[in-house]
Each structure stands twice: as C-alpha cells, then as structure tokens.
Design a protein around this motif. Structure first.
Motif: not given
Length: 389
Positions: A102, A106, A138, A140, A148, A173, A176
């Motif tokens: 993540m 970014k 994103i 996870v 996130e 983001a 997510v």
C-alpha cells in the motif's frame, strides 16, 4: 476535546466476498489500463491473484503487473514503479497486499503524476500536493498497518539510511476492499506482528495529551481490548472469521485518523523502530514489540495517570491498595507479559539484530517528536536501545 479537522475520502467495502461482489462495478469508473501491484507472489499461491485477474479480464482491462515490493518498501522500488506507471499510461493502480505494498503504491501514484524528486519534495520535508495523483485502489491481504484508509506512506531511502513516513490526504485510496478470509494464509508470526503493529498505533495515540476525558481515548481503550481479545482467539484458530475480521477493522480504525482527533499523539517508538528498520531491515511489528515496554518504562512516570488508566481499563488490573505509580508500572508489565504470550521477540538478540550493530549511529539518526509525555534525547534513545539488547 482539542480542535480538529477530519477528512477521509476512502470508500470501504468490508466483508467476505466483497471483491467478487463489487470490484467489477468499481472498475467501470476507470480507464483501460490497470497496474496490478503486489509483493513476493504469495497471492499467486493462495488464489487471490486468480480471483482478481478474473475480474480484471472480465472487465477487459489491460493489466500491467508490478511485483516484488519488499516488506520495507524502498525509494528505488518506488522509482521503478513510477517509471512503469508512466510508460504504460496506467489509469489505475490496484495494490493487492499489506502495508508495504500500500505505502509503495501511494508513493508511485504520486510520482506517476509528478516530474520532480518526490523524496526531496514530499518525504524529506512536508510538501504541498496541488495536483491529482494517479487513482489508487487497495485490496488488503495482510492486516495490521491500517495504511488502507489514510494517506500515510512509510518509505526507506537506502542511500540515506532514512525510513520515514508522510501522510497526505491526496494519497488516500479511492476504494478499499477488506475481506479477512484473504488473510487466512498469512503465517502466524506475520499475523501476530501485524496485530501488534495495530496495538502499537493505538498506544502511540492514546499515550499523549489531552489527559482529560475525551472520545478518542475512550474509543482507543475499546480498540486495544478488542485487539488483545481477538489476537488471542486468532492464535488459537487462524480461521476464526470473527477474530480475523475484528482484527482487520481494528487495524483500519487505528489509522483512519478517527482516534487521532483532538490528540497530540506520540509515535516516538515508531521513530526509533523506523530507524532500526532502516539499518537492519527488521520486521516492523516485531521491532515495536521489543521497544515498547522498554520505552514505556522510561516515560510512564511522566504520563502516570494515563498509564494507570491503561492498567485498569485495558488490562483489568484492580486499583485496590495501589498508587497511580504502582498501577502505571503494572500496566507496562502487563503489556510486556502479553508480548511474551503471543510469541513476539523481547530483545534485539531475539529479533536477529547483530550485537555489533552501531546503536549510537541509529539512535543519533532518530527523529525527536513533540507529542510524547517525555521528550526524548538521542542519549536516552541510546539507553533504550542498550536495554533492548
């Protein structure tokens, strides 16, 4: 409560099956080329890669893959990703992984739309983002960092031996996806390490002013108790959906800025661990586990009432016959006992750090934060490091 401004733009899809249910519709808002980013390739072994690729192909997306993002993302890896994003004219970055993936993505999303040196302009010092980064989504697969749902990205500059993070709202983001069943295949040590990172984030926020009754502290106490309870349950049964889904949301709540509202925050322990990681590449959560009890023994007198409250409200230690000082110390030792219980390392030796490492050099490189109960010096940080050996 102190004054604050709250902002969080990320839309969260939470629960089992959310990728299959929602990703197709989400993708329709973006262009033809998706840059799919991930780490060492575990998503290809546990079926997550196939599930995501199936959706991307169904939506006729051109997929450009960027893999091999390391557990401590480096600036050189960021630049590699920026180059690929620009060359492929990516319309969306889709980060599939844990906090490292993540954070790296970014930084890539920023660099993809910027022609200058993003390290010097946005990480070496606070910068102003007056443009729109490349959109980021994103999924996870490793819970713990909470990255996130914020704009924070921790990056290691290998040449300078600096590991640091900056949080920009523009980094958040766009969407997510949190399906805790995606975390089932994570090895136990990594799962526990991530959960301890969550607990660490909450403690770093909690152990700071204001000390008066406030909503953020009350939520933090509930979250800390929830992490402790559900981590114990997840260790007993790694596929306990209730435990794993709670831990996943605990991680997000710890770092989506809500419990930081009105708080000064500490994060000195994170500063120490970041520099330790920059020099040794140690596991982040495990490094925090070694440092926290030692650091708190140094500062608990300065934040005595809050540490006493921590002992009573989080660990359930009885007040009867105890002074605030005794309660404060008991709370720190309860934390130390919990770290042993969950199998985290308690010394640098257990962490795998060479005894010949130059701890003074690392201590001198650590930043000094303004929000801690007791302002550290580089000399005291060195003492903490020595006590961790």
């Amino acid at each position: 409560m102190n004054n604050f401004i709250f902002e969080n733009s990320s839309k969260v899809y939470f629960g089992e099956g959310c990728v299959k249910e929602y990703l197709s519709n989400i993708l329709s808002a973006y262009g033809d080329t998706v840059m799919l980013c991930y780490g060492g390739g575990s998503i290809k072994k546990n079926g997550i890669y196939d599930e995501v690729i199936t959706v991307l192909k169904k939506e006729n997306k051109a997929v450009v893959e960027f893999s091999g993002i390391p557990s401590n993302p480096t600036y050189s890896k960021v630049l590699e990703g920026v180059k690929l994003a620009k060359e492929s004219n990516a319309d969306l970055i889709l980060a599939v992984g844990g906090g490292s993936v993540m954070d790296c993505c970014k930084a890539i999303s920023l660099g993809a739309k910027y022609d200058g040196d993003i390290w010097s302009d946005f990480w070496a010092r606070p910068g102003v983002i007056d443009f729109e980064p490349l959109p980021l989504g994103i999924i996870v697969t490793v819970s713990g960092t909470g990255s996130e749902c914020n704009g924070g990205a921790v990056i290691t500059n290998e040449e300078l031996k600096i590991k640091t993070g900056k949080d920009y709202p523009q980094h958040n983001a766009k969407f997510v996806m949190l399906d805790s069943t995606y975390t089932y295949s994570v090895p136990e040590f990594q799962m526990v390490s991530g959960a301890f990172d969550t607990l660490s984030h909450i403690m770093e926020i909690y152990f700071s002013e204001p000390n008066e009754s406030n909503v953020s502290d009350d939520i933090s106490e509930a979250l800390m108790k929830n992490v402790i309870t559900n981590l114990r349950a997840a260790i007993k049964n790694p596929e306990d959906y209730t435990a794993r889904s709670n831990l996943m949301w605990d991680a997000t709540m710890a770092e989506n800025r809500i419990i930081k509202l009105g708080k000064k925050t500490d994060f000195e322990c994170h500063q120490m661990e970041h520099q330790l990681g920059a020099y040794t590449n140690c596991n982040h959560g495990a490094g925090l586990a070694v440092l926290h009890p030692v650091y708190y023994r140094h500062i608990c007198k300065a934040g005595e009432k809050k540490f006493a409250q921590f002992a009573v409200n989080v660990w359930g230690i009885s007040k009867d016959g105890k002074t605030d000082e005794e309660l404060a110390k008991a709370g720190v030792e309860a934390l130390a006992d919990f770290i042993k219980e969950i199998g985290m390392p308690t010394t640098f030796k257990e962490l795998g750090i060479d005894e010949n490492i130059n701890l003074k050099e690392i201590a001198d490189s650590c930043g000094i934060v303004p929000g801690a109960y007791k302002k550290m010096t580089h000399e005291e940080i060195l003492k903490i490091f020595e006590e961790c050996k």
